[in-house]
Each structure stands twice: as structure tokens, then as C-alpha cells.
Design a protein around this motif. Structure first.
Motif, PDB file in Angstrom:
ATOM      1  N   ARG A 363       0.627  -1.215   0.094  1.00 51.84           N
ATOM      2  CA  ARG A 363      -0.104  -0.012   0.095  1.00 51.84           C
ATOM      3  C   ARG A 363       0.870   1.430  -0.028  1.00 51.84           C
ATOM      4  N   ALA A 366       0.370   3.938  -2.548  1.00 55.28           N
ATOM      5  CA  ALA A 366      -0.929   5.232  -2.403  1.00 55.28           C
ATOM      6  C   ALA A 366      -0.442   6.282  -1.585  1.00 55.28           C
ATOM      7  N   THR A 389      -7.902  -2.162   1.366  1.00 55.29           N
ATOM      8  CA  THR A 389      -7.654  -2.835   0.237  1.00 55.29           C
ATOM      9  C   THR A 389      -8.416  -4.207   0.447  1.00 55.29           C
ATOM     10  N   ARG A 489     -10.275   4.992  -5.144  1.00 56.25           N
ATOM     11  CA  ARG A 489      -9.405   4.525  -5.645  1.00 56.25           C
ATOM     12  C   ARG A 489      -8.687   5.279  -6.784  1.00 56.25           C
ATOM     13  N   SER A 490      -7.412   5.080  -7.140  1.00 63.17           N
ATOM     14  CA  SER A 490      -6.838   5.993  -8.066  1.00 63.17           C
ATOM     15  C   SER A 490      -6.660   4.981  -9.207  1.00 63.17           C
ATOM     16  N   ASP A 493      -3.055   3.968  -9.934  1.00 69.53           N
ATOM     17  CA  ASP A 493      -2.469   2.913  -8.933  1.00 69.53           C
ATOM     18  C   ASP A 493      -2.675   1.407  -9.394  1.00 69.53           C
ATOM     19  N   ASP A 496      -4.946  -0.460  -7.266  1.00 76.39           N
ATOM     20  CA  ASP A 496      -6.517   0.025  -7.369  1.00 76.39           C
ATOM     21  C   ASP A 496      -7.183  -0.394  -8.460  1.00 76.39           C
TER      22      ASP A 496
END
Length: 511
Positions: A363, A366, A389, A489-490, A493, A496
Motif C-alpha cells: 500500500r 498510495a 484494500t 481508488r486511483s 495505481d 486499485d
């Protein structure tokens, strides 16, 4: 404290006890009065002297006079004879016996001021004895500091001098040393904490409800200084000790060391059954300051990230923390006080610490790599591997119960009884975009889902995706920004993107 028996024992005064009270009353002060009710002006423990000017020998109001002084909890009544009354009135003696208030006779040659001076001398002598006792206790504490006195011995000395129960508390809340009665006294509440260093990594807990004298405060202050000096020690030794703990932590995070090795550095330290690996990231100088802060107990299980190649100016470090709400809250508060972002790994047993580390490492992408360097003021960010997540963590837990087990249907916003794992996961990942979430209207939800699917089918290329949807690139950009906001969420990423795509596929599989 000065007592009534000490006052009566002074031969120069010739005082005679007429009626004893309960025990040997302690004297706080003296007062002279001819008022019938002085109780509202008293604090307790006073010697009240009177000649009975306002009352006749057989006046029934003697009873009210004594009753008011009994309510005020005076130490005793001193009656001066030969001025207004040749002897102590019998009603006064009867009332003192009824209310159990000590009563003594002051003969005519003795002025009230002489009794007051005698009381002041007794109180002053008692204060001097207390001051000498406090000074001796402080001297013993300071002598013990030079001789390497252990914390438990310091606590025992302070407790003996003050009557309080004490404990030495680490930054993670663990009790490092305590007097025998501390646990019971602490449960009753009212415990005070004194920071032994600037960062409050070590605290002296003082429990007990008995009032502290100024001398008691002085002894506790001396004990605090001795504990602070003896525990912090010499700077070079602190550095060596910190390096030993950091090497141990590195082996635990990598899985090459055994948790039982902690006993080598701290034989009396009790290990928890479950821990979490916490990654902290921020400016290199902030991470260095976080590592240098005084630590104790399990709070010493920290380590720099070996081979970390983040953004220039950023640094990463690790901490192992007990999987408890209090310990985690304290560790994250310390990280935030140093302006550090944090990622909390999922819980793991002592033999599975690398699993927690890997979940936190996954993670790290992020976290912003620019906010710690260029944003001020800012609120440090905290991410949780097992909360932020849910799809991958839940898939890990489907084979067996544990910290990554699937959430309940109700916790995921589904009707009671809806326990299909695919629905639970899709709701957790897609949020309002899920077919099972009623927040968005059907048309609005369908539009956003179609947009997301088009971007995936175009391999993330926005030009072809906008063309396939028949919309302008700016419109596509606005829709994607809304999708990221609704799902938290992006699309930049990889983790994600994978979760969003898998969640869409899971819902398609429902038919």
C-alpha cells in the motif's frame, strides 16, 4: 502533624484534659472566639479557645455551641476559666461528651496567646521534621542514582516517603516497573502521569487519593529526575542500544529472526500474541528524528527500510506494534507528531510478521511522494492494509478465518442474509458503483460503469476510450475523477485498477 496530646504535655501551659475525643486529634491551627456559631469560618482541625462570655453557666445553648464545632470537625475546645466562669460549665462538659469533642481547661495565669504560640511552634516543628524527612528521601534517591539504583528501587523509595503507589510506564502503555499496590490503586482512578522526557516516551504514574504534602511533591519531583537520568543514560550507550533493537526488528520483518530473540535484549519483556508492521514515510530528517526519540518496551522495535529507493528527500522506516487499539493509536500519534505518513499492515502472529510487512509495503504506492516535501501545513495520512484494500485481503482470508476474513453482509451495506462473497467484495470495492448499492440512480450508475469499462478495454488510453463512448476527453476526465472519488481508488495505481476490474468481473459473473 501536631497533635492534642503534644499540646497537653507542655508543662509551662498547665492545660488539663476534661473530656477526651476520638483518638488523638491532629491540630491544623488555633482560633479564639466568643461567637455561638463559628463553624462556617473553620476548615477542620482547629483548637477553638473561648471564655464563654456570651453564655451563662446553665445556658442550654452550650449544646448548640458544641454541635456546630463538631460539624466543623475541630480538634478540641479550650475553655479559659477565671475570666467569666470560675470552672468549666457542666452543660459544656455534657455536650462535649455527647458529640465526642475533646475539651480541655486553660487556667487563668495562661493567656490564650501563649496557647496559640505553642500550637504554632508544634506545627512549625512538624513541618521542619517533614522537610528534613523529604530532604533525606531526596538525598537517598540522588545517592542511589549515582550507584545505579534500579527503577523498582526508586519507585519503592518514593512510595515509602509519600504513601502513594507508583509505576513506570512505557510509550506503548506497558508497565515497566511498579510498586505492589499500584494495580489496585490505579483501578480506582485519579492516577496522574508525569512525563520523564520531552517526548513522553517514559512516564511516572502516581496513583492514590490521599492528599500530597508539599514535601511529598518534592520527593516525587526528585524521583522523577532520578528515573529520567538513570533510564535515558549516556548518549553513546543509547545509540548502541537503539542499533541492537533495529537489527533485531529487521530480522523479524524479513522472517530471518526469531521473536524469542527479544528476550536477549529484554528478558522481562512480555511479547503480544499478534502484531502489526507499520511503515512510516516522510522527509528524511523527520524519519531520523522519529527514530532518535527515546523509547522503551516494545516501542523499541523499529528499523530503517533497507535498500529503500523512494523519491529524493523521502525516507522510510518500519515499526512493529502490538495489535491493540491503544498501542496502535499511540504509535500513529507519535508518527503524526513527526509529520510522517503511515501504512498499517494487517495483523499477524509472531511467526508471520513478514506477512504484515508485505501487506503494508503493497500500500506504500498510495502515499503521496510530494505532500511531505512541499505541502505545509498538512495532516499526515494513515492507510490500513486490511481496511483500505478489501478485495485482495478478503481473498487471502477466504481459505480460513483470520484478520483478512470477509466482512459481514450487514457491514457491507447488504440486506441481512446476503452473504454471497462476490456481492460483499463488489460492494466494498465499487461502493456506489456496485449493482447492489442503492446510493446512485440506475442510469447514473450505468453511465459511470460503462465509462470505467471503456477505459479498461482501451488499455487505459483515454483518447480511444472517449472515442468509443462518443464523448469529449474533458468529459471523460470529469467522469473518471468522479469514479475515483466515489470508489476511493486511483486509476493511476496498479493495485486499485486491479481491484476495480476484478470487482466488475465478479458482478458480471453473477449473471
Amino acid at each position: 502533624m501536631a497533635t492534642l496530646s503534644q499540646l497537653l504535655a507542655m508543662p509551662d501551659l498547665g492545660l488539663r484534659l476534661i473530656q477526651a475525643g476520638p483518638g488523638d486529634p491532629e491540630i491544623s491551627w488555633s482560633s479564639i472566639t466568643e461567637l455561638l456559631d463559628l463553624s462556617s469560618y473553620l476548615e477542620g482541625g482547629e483548637i477553638i479557645m473561648t471564655t464563654g462570655l456570651a453564655l451563662a453557666p446553665d445556658d442550654p445553648r452550650w449544646r448548640d455551641f458544641v454541635a456546630s464545632l463538631s460539624r466543623a470537625q475541630v480538634a478540641a475546645i479550650g475553655f479559659g476559666i477565671g475570666v467569666n466562669h470560675d470552672r468549666v460549665p457542666q452543660p459544656l462538659i455534657a455536650a462535649a461528651s455527647m458529640y465526642r469533642v475533646a475539651l480541655f481547661e486553660i487556667p487563668l495565669p495562661v493567656p490564650f496567646i501563649a496557647v496559640s504560640k505553642a500550637i504554632a511552634a508544634l506545627i512549625r516543628a512538624d513541618e521542619l521534621r517533614a522537610a528534613r524527612g523529604a530532604l533525606q528521601a531526596q538525598q537517598r534517591l540522588l545517592d542511589g542514582a549515582r550507584g545505579g539504583q534500579r527503577p523498582a528501587e526508586v519507585l519503592a523509595s518514593v512510595a515509602q516517603a509519600t504513601g502513594r503507589q507508583l509505576a513506570l510506564v512505557a510509550s506503548d502503555g506497558a508497565v515497566l516497573a511498579a510498586t505492589a499496590g499500584f494495580a489496585a490503586a490505579n483501578e480506582s482512578g485519579g492516577t496522574e502521569h508525569i512525563a520523564l522526557d520531552r517526548e513522553s516516551s517514559l512516564r511516572l504514574a502516581v496513583a492514590g487519593d490521599s492528599p500530597l504534602t508539599p514535601e511529598g511533591h518534592a520527593v516525587i519531583a526528585a524521583g522523577s529526575m532520578v528515573l529520567s537520568l538513570s533510564l535515558r543514560g549516556d548518549s553513546a550507550e543509547e545509540t548502541r542500544e537503539r542499533e541492537r533493537w533495529e537489527r533485531l526488528t529487521s530480522t523479524l520483518l524479513e522472517g530471518t529472526g526469531s521473536p524469542s530473540s527479544v528476550a536477549i535484549l529484554a528478558p522481562s519483556l512480555e511479547l503480544p500474541s499478534r502484531v502489526r508492521a507499520i511503515a512510516v514515510q516522510g522527509r528524511a530528517e523527520d524519519v531520523a528524528a522519529w527514530r532518535r526519540r527515546p523509547r522503551s518496551g516494545l516501542d523499541r522495535l523499529i528499523s530503517p527500510a533497507a535498500g529503500h529507493t523512494g523519491a529524493p528527500g523521502l525516507a522510510l522506516a518500519w515499526q512493529l506494534c502490538t495489535d491493540s487499539e491503544i498501542a496502535l493509536e499511540q504509535s500513529l500519534a507519535v508518527a503524526a507528531s513527526h509529520d510522517l505518513d503511515a501504512v498499517v499492515g494487517r495483523p499477524a502472529r509472531l511467526g508471520e510478521i513478514p506477512l504484515s510487512r508485505r501487506s503494508a509495503a503493497a500500500r506504500l504506492r498510495a502515499l503521496s511522494t510530494t505532500a511531505p516535501l512541499y505541502t505545509a501545513p498538512r495532516v499526515p495520512q494513515t492507510l490500513w492494509a486490511d481496511r483500505d484494500t478489501p478485495l485482495l485481503e478478503a481473498l487471502l482470508g477466504m481459505g480460513g478465518a483470520g484478520p483478512a476474513a470477509l466482512p459481514s453482509a450487514e457491514a457491507s451495506g447488504l440486506p441481512a442474509g446476503a452473504i454471497d462473497p462476490r456481492r460483499v467484495l463488489s460492494v466494498r470495492v465499487l461502493g456506489p458503483l456496485s449493482l447492489h448499492d442503492p446510493q446512485l440512480g440506475e442510469a447514473d450508475r450505468g453511465l459511470l460503469r460503462e465509462t470505467l469499462r471503456a477505459v479498461f478495454e482501451a488499455d487505459g488510453q483515454r483518447g480511444p476510450a472517449a472515442a468509443a463512448l462518443g464523448i469529449h476527453r474533458n468529459t471523460l476526465r470529469d467522469r473518471l475523477a468522479r469514479i475515483e472519488r466515489l470508489t476511493a481508488r486511483s486509476l493511476a495505481d496498479a493495485d486499485d485498477r486491479a481491484e476495480l476490474w476484478l470487482a466488475l468481473r465478479l458482478e458480471n459473473m453473477e449473471g
